[in-house]
Design a protein around this motif. Structure first.
Motif, mmCIF file in Angstrom:
data_model
loop_
_atom_site.group_PDB
_atom_site.id
_atom_site.type_symbol
_atom_site.label_atom_id
_atom_site.label_comp_id
_atom_site.label_asym_id
_atom_site.label_seq_id
_atom_site.Cartn_x
_atom_site.Cartn_y
_atom_site.Cartn_z
ATOM 1 N N PHE A 151 -0.525 -5.715 -6.148
ATOM 2 C CA PHE A 151 -1.393 -4.811 -5.389
ATOM 3 C C PHE A 151 -2.835 -5.302 -5.538
ATOM 4 C CE2 PHE A 151 2.334 -2.214 -6.342
ATOM 5 C CZ PHE A 151 2.564 -1.564 -5.139
ATOM 6 N N TRP A 152 -3.542 -5.477 -4.421
ATOM 7 C CA TRP A 152 -4.858 -6.103 -4.470
ATOM 8 C C TRP A 152 -5.697 -5.689 -3.273
ATOM 9 C CZ3 TRP A 152 -6.821 -10.289 -1.267
ATOM 10 C CH2 TRP A 152 -6.014 -10.555 -0.159
ATOM 11 N N ALA B 46 7.986 -13.153 -4.311
ATOM 12 C CA ALA B 46 6.671 -12.549 -4.555
ATOM 13 C C ALA B 46 6.166 -11.926 -3.268
ATOM 14 C CB ALA B 46 5.677 -13.594 -5.065
ATOM 15 N N VAL B 47 5.569 -10.751 -3.384
ATOM 16 C CA VAL B 47 4.906 -10.109 -2.244
ATOM 17 C C VAL B 47 3.592 -9.521 -2.733
ATOM 18 C CG1 VAL B 47 7.069 -9.550 -1.056
ATOM 19 C CG2 VAL B 47 6.036 -7.872 -2.586
ATOM 20 N N SER B 48 2.586 -9.575 -1.889
ATOM 21 C CA SER B 48 1.317 -8.919 -2.176
ATOM 22 C C SER B 48 1.139 -7.754 -1.220
ATOM 23 C CB SER B 48 0.151 -9.904 -2.032
ATOM 24 O OG SER B 48 0.130 -10.827 -3.092
ATOM 25 N N VAL B 49 0.470 -6.725 -1.686
ATOM 26 C CA VAL B 49 0.206 -5.530 -0.885
ATOM 27 C C VAL B 49 -1.281 -5.243 -0.967
ATOM 28 C CG1 VAL B 49 0.724 -3.099 -0.528
ATOM 29 C CG2 VAL B 49 2.508 -4.623 -1.400
ATOM 30 N N ASP B 50 -1.994 -5.402 0.170
ATOM 31 C CA ASP B 50 -3.448 -5.215 0.129
ATOM 32 C C ASP B 50 -3.836 -3.814 0.581
ATOM 33 O OD1 ASP B 50 -4.659 -5.054 2.955
ATOM 34 O OD2 ASP B 50 -3.429 -6.840 3.178
ATOM 35 N N GLU B 51 -5.007 -3.384 0.101
ATOM 36 C CA GLU B 51 -5.535 -2.060 0.432
ATOM 37 C C GLU B 51 -6.859 -2.176 1.176
ATOM 38 O OE1 GLU B 51 -5.636 0.305 -3.071
ATOM 39 O OE2 GLU B 51 -3.470 0.165 -3.392
ATOM 40 N N ASP C 240 -1.514 -1.937 3.194
ATOM 41 C CA ASP C 240 -1.269 -0.563 2.744
ATOM 42 C C ASP C 240 -2.584 0.203 2.744
ATOM 43 O OD1 ASP C 240 0.050 1.678 1.690
ATOM 44 O OD2 ASP C 240 -0.241 1.010 -0.378
ATOM 45 N N ASN C 241 -3.182 0.359 3.915
ATOM 46 C CA ASN C 241 -4.505 0.984 4.018
ATOM 47 C C ASN C 241 -4.507 2.410 3.492
ATOM 48 O OD1 ASN C 241 -7.220 1.324 4.755
ATOM 49 N ND2 ASN C 241 -6.644 2.176 6.732
ATOM 50 N N GLU C 242 -3.449 3.139 3.680
ATOM 51 C CA GLU C 242 -3.371 4.535 3.232
ATOM 52 C C GLU C 242 -2.923 4.667 1.781
ATOM 53 O OE1 GLU C 242 -4.455 6.932 5.104
ATOM 54 O OE2 GLU C 242 -4.884 5.506 6.718
ATOM 55 N N LYS C 243 -2.674 3.533 1.117
ATOM 56 C CA LYS C 243 -2.256 3.494 -0.285
ATOM 57 C C LYS C 243 -0.938 4.230 -0.523
ATOM 58 C CE LYS C 243 -7.036 3.192 -1.933
ATOM 59 N NZ LYS C 243 -8.042 3.716 -2.881
ATOM 60 N N ALA C 244 -0.137 4.336 0.520
ATOM 61 C CA ALA C 244 1.134 5.052 0.380
ATOM 62 C C ALA C 244 2.083 4.314 -0.559
ATOM 63 C CB ALA C 244 1.782 5.227 1.754
ATOM 64 N N GLN D 91 1.249 2.144 -3.027
ATOM 65 C CA GLN D 91 0.793 2.223 -4.408
ATOM 66 C C GLN D 91 1.025 3.623 -4.976
ATOM 67 O OE1 GLN D 91 -3.186 2.023 -7.083
ATOM 68 N NE2 GLN D 91 -3.167 0.656 -5.338
ATOM 69 N N LYS D 92 0.821 4.653 -4.161
ATOM 70 C CA LYS D 92 1.080 6.015 -4.634
ATOM 71 C C LYS D 92 2.544 6.193 -5.007
ATOM 72 C CE LYS D 92 -2.681 8.195 -2.022
ATOM 73 N NZ LYS D 92 -3.021 9.069 -0.866
ATOM 74 N N ALA D 93 3.430 5.567 -4.232
ATOM 75 C CA ALA D 93 4.860 5.652 -4.546
ATOM 76 C C ALA D 93 5.155 5.014 -5.901
ATOM 77 C CB ALA D 93 5.685 4.981 -3.453
ATOM 78 N N PHE D 94 4.347 4.005 -6.252
ATOM 79 C CA PHE D 94 4.492 3.357 -7.554
ATOM 80 C C PHE D 94 3.580 3.985 -8.614
ATOM 81 C CE2 PHE D 94 6.581 0.053 -5.131
ATOM 82 C CZ PHE D 94 7.487 -0.500 -6.027
ATOM 83 N N LYS D 95 2.923 5.114 -8.274
ATOM 84 C CA LYS D 95 2.060 5.856 -9.186
ATOM 85 C C LYS D 95 0.878 5.016 -9.672
ATOM 86 C CE LYS D 95 5.875 8.781 -10.746
ATOM 87 N NZ LYS D 95 6.646 9.301 -11.908
ATOM 88 N N GLY D 96 0.430 4.115 -8.830
ATOM 89 C CA GLY D 96 -0.703 3.277 -9.177
ATOM 90 C C GLY D 96 -2.008 4.042 -9.093
#
Length: 432
Positions: free
Chosen positions: A309-310, A338-343, A366-370, A372-377
């Motif tokens: 997540f970055w 490997a996968v990256s998820v940008d915000e 992942d502009n809405e951070k959905a 990361q929220k699912a991963f409790k980040g």
């Protein structure tokens, strides 16, 4: 070694990519010029030397502050590096001679010595102002690259010649404002920024920022504030021929070796994110690619998955990205995905960054951070590792290459060599 060597008058030139013909001949397209500047900095990932001098003045009705900071960051081959700062909050030197990492605090005449960490250079997770300057010095290359790409509009001003340490630099001059930025910003913040761009190297030689903002005393009490910041770059070199002594440290005879230089604020540093999901099954989120196609995370079952997540606005994220590249280069042949998820605010920012740096694993938005929220980040950078069944086996802040390699090595015998590879991976393996 109590005197700093930051104020070197030796100047270096970078090899710049070709500008579009209109810009090269007329300086007519400010955005194309800034894009060319970004390419120059993107080319300097593997080795660089950047020196800067920052003057900042802050004014309110009843306050007048001025400070100056000197920064130097040198990255040599492999894990050779040297970082040096002089600030009103203390002066530091941090370097690697390939075997040991040394950190020297000038005013206290104290130093630490430790084996070069896998996540080099190693900065405290809780930092004082001096250590924060060290991290910012090391991140200059990434930050300046992103700065050059931060505007959707800009305008050319008349060309000027800058004089720095008696050297004359013919420069393009570009101006933009916070209203031209691709990033959203506070309505109470307005900034005018002017760039002086070396016509030969396409590197920044000077950046002037005039900003009207505020001091937030309480959520409801904002004191108007004006800030003027000038940053001068006497040295910008990609691929420098650094002398071996740059990466050697001999403590002064009266210096004291100590166990730690990290600040003590009366409590333990946050070693790990508050949320810990190790041992849980990963949520079955849906990833959205830049082409609009959607992929279920569960579709990767059968292979271990590394999730990063970055965001392009996150300095620590960009700093840890090469370590993801090294790990992926070493482990993809054994089956790691490997996968990256940008915000980022804009979906294309992450794709552009990946293309510019030749990172070959997929990036999702992942502009809405959905996700990361699912991963409790709680923020970025965040690194998560799933085993082949989709169970979370690693969950931590980004940047701990040694810890992540150890977790991947524990996935099975095919990954056992990962824990030994570390920084031994060749430079050419960092981005594949």
């Amino acid at each position: 070694m109590k005197s700093s060597r930051i104020c070197s008058a030796v100047l270096f030139l970078a090899v710049a990519p070709a500008l579009p013909a209109q810009v090269a001949q007329e300086g007519g397209d400010a955005i194309a010029l800034l894009e060319s500047v970004a390419k120059a900095y993107a080319s300097g990932t593997d080795s660089f030397r950047i020196e800067s001098i920052i003057d900042s003045t802050t004014l309110t009705e009843l306050r007048h502050d001025w400070n100056r900071t000197y920064r130097t960051a040198i990255k040599g081959s492999g894990n050779l590096y040297r970082i040096e700062v002089r600030t009103g909050f203390g002066s530091y030197v941090q370097l690697s001679d390939r075997t040991n990492e040394w950190v020297y605090q000038v005013e206290t005449n104290a130093y630490i010595k430790r084996p070069v960490p896998a996540d080099w250079p190693k900065f405290p997770k809780v930092m004082d102002m001096g250590f924060n300057e060290m991290r910012q010095a090391w991140q200059q290359q990434q930050w300046l690259e992103e700065t050059a790409l931060g505007y959707k509009r800009a305008r050319m001003l008349p060309e000027e010649t800058l004089v720095i340490d008696t050297h004359r630099y013919p420069c393009f001059v570009v101006r933009a404002s916070s209203d031209d930025s691709i990033h959203s910003h506070d309505k109470e913040f307005h900034e005018e920024v002017t760039f002086w761009i070396d016509k030969q190297t396409h590197a920044f030689r000077k950046i002037l920022r005039d900003a009207d903002s505020y001091v937030m005393v309480t959520p409801k009490l904002h004191i108007p504030m004006r800030t003027e910041t000038t940053e001068i770059f006497p040295v910008v070199d990609f691929g420098p021929q650094s002398a071996p002594e740059e990466f050697r440290f001999t403590p002064p005879a009266d210096a004291k070796e100590v166990a730690s230089l990290e600040p003590d604020w009366g409590g333990p540093p946050p070693e790990h994110p508050k949320a810990q999901m190790v041992g849980q099954m990963a949520p079955d989120v849906t990833l959205a690619g830049p082409d609009g196609k959607k992929v279920a995370l569960s579709s990767f079952r059968g292979k271990p998955v590394l999730i990063d997540f970055w965001a392009t606005w996150c300095g620590p994220c960009l700093l840890s990205m090469p370590s993801i590249g090294r790990i992926y280069a070493d482990a993809k042949g054994s089956g790691l995905t490997a996968v990256s998820v940008d915000e980022n605010s804009n979906a294309e920012d992450g794709a552009v960054y990946f293309e510019r740096h030749h990172y070959a694993w997929p990036n999702f938005h992942d502009n809405e951070k959905a996700i990361q929220k699912a991963f409790k980040g709680e923020g970025v950078p965040l690194t998560v590792l799933l085993d082949a069944q989709g169970k979370i086996v690693y969950y931590d802040f980004g940047g701990d290459e040694a810890g992540l390699r150890g977790a991947i090595a524990g996935l099975g015998p095919e990954f056992a060599s990962l824990s030994d590879a570390g920084t031994k991976a060749p430079e050419s393996a960092r981005k594949r």
